[in-house]
Scaffold this active site. Structure first.
Site, PDB file in Angstrom:
ATOM      1  N   LYS A  14       8.138  -1.518  -8.469  1.00 15.67           N
ATOM      2  CA  LYS A  14       7.200  -2.616  -8.212  1.00 15.67           C
ATOM      3  C   LYS A  14       6.108  -2.631  -9.284  1.00 15.67           C
ATOM      4  O   LYS A  14       5.829  -3.655  -9.880  1.00 15.67           O
ATOM      5  CB  LYS A  14       6.605  -2.452  -6.811  1.00 15.67           C
ATOM      6  CG  LYS A  14       5.606  -3.509  -6.463  1.00 15.67           C
ATOM      7  CD  LYS A  14       5.142  -3.378  -5.022  1.00 15.67           C
ATOM      8  CE  LYS A  14       3.961  -4.324  -4.792  1.00 15.67           C
ATOM      9  NZ  LYS A  14       3.436  -4.258  -3.435  1.00 15.67           N
ATOM     10  N   GLU A  36       7.785   9.066 -12.025  1.00 14.24           N
ATOM     11  CA  GLU A  36       9.167   9.508 -11.841  1.00 14.24           C
ATOM     12  C   GLU A  36      10.143   8.484 -12.419  1.00 14.24           C
ATOM     13  O   GLU A  36      11.075   8.827 -13.153  1.00 14.24           O
ATOM     14  CB  GLU A  36       9.477   9.679 -10.333  1.00 14.24           C
ATOM     15  CG  GLU A  36       8.773  10.824  -9.655  1.00 14.24           C
ATOM     16  CD  GLU A  36       7.394  10.463  -9.132  1.00 14.24           C
ATOM     17  OE1 GLU A  36       6.818   9.442  -9.575  1.00 14.24           O
ATOM     18  OE2 GLU A  36       6.887  11.211  -8.280  1.00 14.24           O
ATOM     19  N   GLY A  51       6.302  -2.003  -1.138  1.00  8.71           N
ATOM     20  CA  GLY A  51       7.469  -1.260  -1.620  1.00  8.71           C
ATOM     21  C   GLY A  51       8.458  -0.931  -0.514  1.00  8.71           C
ATOM     22  O   GLY A  51       9.674  -1.126  -0.643  1.00  8.71           O
ATOM     23  N   ARG A  52       7.947  -0.467   0.613  1.00  5.64           N
ATOM     24  CA  ARG A  52       8.845  -0.044   1.703  1.00  5.64           C
ATOM     25  C   ARG A  52       9.396  -1.228   2.486  1.00  5.64           C
ATOM     26  O   ARG A  52      10.177  -1.057   3.418  1.00  5.64           O
ATOM     27  CB  ARG A  52       8.130   0.950   2.622  1.00  5.64           C
ATOM     28  CG  ARG A  52       6.778   0.478   3.108  1.00  5.64           C
ATOM     29  CD  ARG A  52       5.962   1.613   3.698  1.00  5.64           C
ATOM     30  NE  ARG A  52       4.618   1.211   4.070  1.00  5.64           N
ATOM     31  CZ  ARG A  52       3.579   1.197   3.227  1.00  5.64           C
ATOM     32  NH1 ARG A  52       3.726   1.529   1.972  1.00  5.64           N
ATOM     33  NH2 ARG A  52       2.382   0.844   3.658  1.00  5.64           N
ATOM     34  N   GLU A  84       4.702   5.973   5.941  1.00  4.23           N
ATOM     35  CA  GLU A  84       3.799   5.485   4.890  1.00  4.23           C
ATOM     36  C   GLU A  84       2.993   4.302   5.440  1.00  4.23           C
ATOM     37  O   GLU A  84       1.874   4.047   5.012  1.00  4.23           O
ATOM     38  CB  GLU A  84       4.591   5.070   3.631  1.00  4.23           C
ATOM     39  CG  GLU A  84       3.754   5.113   2.365  1.00  4.23           C
ATOM     40  CD  GLU A  84       4.536   4.869   1.086  1.00  4.23           C
ATOM     41  OE1 GLU A  84       5.018   3.750   0.878  1.00  4.23           O
ATOM     42  OE2 GLU A  84       4.653   5.807   0.268  1.00  4.23           O
ATOM     43  N   HIS A 102      24.954  19.310  17.297  1.00  2.04           N
ATOM     44  CA  HIS A 102      25.286  20.715  17.063  1.00  2.04           C
ATOM     45  C   HIS A 102      24.216  21.407  16.237  1.00  2.04           C
ATOM     46  O   HIS A 102      24.464  22.469  15.658  1.00  2.04           O
ATOM     47  CB  HIS A 102      26.648  20.815  16.383  1.00  2.04           C
ATOM     48  CG  HIS A 102      27.740  20.265  17.256  1.00  2.04           C
ATOM     49  ND1 HIS A 102      28.401  21.033  18.199  1.00  2.04           N
ATOM     50  CD2 HIS A 102      28.223  19.011  17.387  1.00  2.04           C
ATOM     51  CE1 HIS A 102      29.269  20.277  18.844  1.00  2.04           C
ATOM     52  NE2 HIS A 102      29.183  19.041  18.370  1.00  2.04           N
ATOM     53  N   LYS A 120      -0.647  12.172  -6.861  1.00  4.77           N
ATOM     54  CA  LYS A 120      -0.185  11.605  -8.141  1.00  4.77           C
ATOM     55  C   LYS A 120      -1.204  11.916  -9.227  1.00  4.77           C
ATOM     56  O   LYS A 120      -0.863  12.339 -10.327  1.00  4.77           O
ATOM     57  CB  LYS A 120      -0.103  10.070  -8.034  1.00  4.77           C
ATOM     58  CG  LYS A 120       1.095   9.508  -7.354  1.00  4.77           C
ATOM     59  CD  LYS A 120       1.097   7.987  -7.606  1.00  4.77           C
ATOM     60  CE  LYS A 120       1.920   7.244  -6.608  1.00  4.77           C
ATOM     61  NZ  LYS A 120       1.789   5.799  -6.668  1.00  4.77           N
TER      62      LYS A 120
END
Ligand code: F6P
Length: 562
Positions: free
Chosen positions: A216, A222, A285-286, A371, A402, A526
């Site tokens: 965005k 990263e 973003g999400r 977030e 399990h 960050k």
């Protein structure tokens, strides 16, 4: 409930009459799910609802009719639906960033009337012209009309992004992978751990690889670092195949595309603006998998599949916008979460898809919910007045059975859980005469039954167990669950499911008075990572400025690195 003005300051939910009534109700609530089911044959009918193609059974939650009534009153007293209406109108409800919140506009059908105009922008036109460009690009890549620089067809699309620019596309790709029919598979690189780039590219042929850099902001460390690494890998690989220096620009133009709201930065990176797809600051973003961030999906799965996914989102949006509160599934599920968190003191919430294809759904939901609602201040800057943001987690059933279900069944904590399943199998396999999907679903039905109704001491003893083993084999029951079923996992039902959780998240944030659309909590880490880089690389003066623990850790690192 459908008034058109958003409250300027959040209502403190704990001061409302409904909250006080819920506290009182909680203190006086008696009975158990066993009793409530026995005494009310209509319980499931009353507490189950349809939303689009989804059938949602809320009856195994720890609520009575009165609880639900009071929760809806709380929604009313805190202005949840007014805030919903303000959101879809394009008001700047993301106050800390002064932005509208319009992910619902990304899936409005072409030609929807009246057109949505916000801040002087015809949103529908912008959305659909970008969708058309994405579809055209996807068709060219899928048909082989678009080739790599050496003329070979694209076989792999690699999406480089992180957070919302990764989790949505990965989750949807995994869920709909059986529909990838053009001989193009998708891969995803997100982590700045160089292993991610190294492993993802190790068996790829640069000649047949198309890279999409999805960010965005186009500033995320990263993503930009990984994009540079992959560009080097691609250019080196092509050079080894005879693509000379003079064709480097062509190579980038044929093998790199980008998705961003910052198209100037895309160009600075060297990606041809013709291969860049934009979106807008009003898409968080999400909340962006249904924007151009889904370009890798349009290529691997096809633009038609992507369009069906968006139509599924829209179906749920319409439900959220038009269903009466008593039938409004996102509203009811959001308010149940409020009940579980603020009155029953649940700290976590499990999401358990009985679908292997949804194996990344819980990870996707973690960003969406945590977030969004992991906040301690409200949208006017004042402190929250109650617990917010429960921890979401999960794994596909039956694997979780399990592993961690023991704690959900017999632990000391209350863990509300959503169980998700589909009637039609994606792979109808038989084990002899046995339909394996039926075995799978039998597990789904069994788990919510066991959690709700448990097993009493008498029932354990009736099975021949005695002594100290009896309490160990008892199940208290009264462990709340919601069951969500759809006829089949399709692009549309997946879109409906994602939008359902987007709106649940919204409802909770609205009650708590928090801005579910910013994420300042990720900034400090960050910033510190950037500040720490010189010390990590051995700058002594920078090292001196560090606290003793950080210094010791960096010294260990530097001492161990060969
Ligand atoms: O750091 C958090 C975050 O901003 C998320 O909200 C976002 O989805 C992710 O980083 C990636 O951001 P971008 O798409 O700008 O690279």
């Amino acid at each position: 409930m459908t008034e058109n003005t958003a409250p300027a300051s959040p209502v403190d939910p704990t001061t409302t009459d409904a909250w006080r009534a819920l506290e009182q109700h909680d203190a006086e609530l008696y009975g158990s799910l066993r009793e409530w089911f026995e005494s009310d044959p209509e319980r499931t009918r009353k507490h189950s609802h349809s939303a689009g193609d989804l059938f949602v059974d809320l009856s195994k939650n720890l609520v009575t009719d009165e609880t639900v009534g009071l929760l809806l009153r709380l929604a009313e007293e805190t202005g949840v639906l007014q805030r919903r209406d303000a959101m879809v109108r394009g008001e700047h409800i993301n106050t800390t960033e002064d932005r509208a919140v319009l992910h619902t506009a990304l899936r409005r059908p072409a030609g929807a009337s009246p057109a949505l105009e916000v801040d002087g922008q015809n949103i529908d036109e912008d959305v659909h012209s970008t969708l058309d460009r994405i579809a055209e690009f996807a068709r060219a890549v899928r048909s082989g009309e678009w080739t790599g620089v050496t003329g070979k067809r694209i076989e792999t699309v690699v999406n480089i992004g992180i957070g919302g620019s990764d989790l949505g596309p990965v989750m949807v790709y995994e869920a709909l992978r059986p529909l990838a029919d053009a001989g193009i598979s998708a891969r995803f690189i997100s982590n700045i751990d160089p292993t991610d780039v190294a492993q993802t590219t190790e068996d790829l042929d640069p000649e047949t690889t198309l890279v999409i850099v999805a960010s965005k902001t186009f500033t995320t460390l990263e993503t930009i670092t990984n994009a540079r690494l992959v560009r080097t890998w691609l250019l080196d690989g092509l050079a080894a195949k005879g693509v000379g220096e003079d064709r480097r620009d062509d190579a980038v133009a044929k093998h790199f595309a980008a998705v961003s709201t910052a198209l100037d930065k895309v160009e600075e990176f060297g990606i041809d603006p013709k291969n860049a797809f934009g979106f807008w600051d009003w898409v968080g973003g999400r909340y962006s998998v249904d924007s151009a961030i889904g370009t890798s999906l349009a290529i691997a799965l096809g633009p038609e599949v992507f369009a069906e996914l968006l139509a599924g989102f829209h179906t749920m949006d319409e439900h959220f916008l038009t269903a009466a509160p008593e039938e409004n599934v996102p509203l009811l599920m959001g308010m149940l979460n409020i009940w579980n968190v603020n009155f029953l003191e649940a700290e976590t919430h499990a999401v358990l898809p009985y679908s292997q294809l949804l194996h990344r759904f819980p990870a996707y939901l973690q960003q969406l919910t945590m977030e969004s609602n992991g906040k301690s201040v409200r949208w006017d800057g004042t402190a929250v007045t109650c617990e917010t943001g429960e921890i979401f987690w999960g794994e596909p059933g039956t694997n979780g059975q399990h592993a961690f279900y023991q704690l959900i069944h017999q632990g000391t904590r209350i863990i509300p859980a959503d169980f998700i399943a589909f009637a039609e199998p994606n792979h109808p396999l038989k084990d002899g005469e046995t339909d394996v999907h039926e075995l799978f679903l039998a597990n789904f039905f069994a788990q919510t039954k066991a959690l709700a109704f448990g097993r009493t001491a008498e029932e354990v003893e009736a099975g021949g167990t005695e002594g100290a083993l009896v309490p160990a084999r008892m199940f208290s029951g009264d462990r709340p669950t919601t069951s969500i079923m759809a006829p089949k996992l399709t692009p549309s039902t997946l879109g409906q499911l994602i939008a359902l959780y987007e709106h649940i998240t919204f409802v909770q944030g609205a009650v708590w008075g928090i801005n579910s659309f910013d994420q300042w909590g990720v900034e400090l880490g960050k910033q510190l990572a950037k500040d720490l880089a010189p010390a990590v690389s051995g700058d002594q003066a920078a090292m001196e400025a560090e606290d003793q623990s950080t210094r010791a850790l960096i010294e260990f690192y530097r001492g161990s690195r060969r």
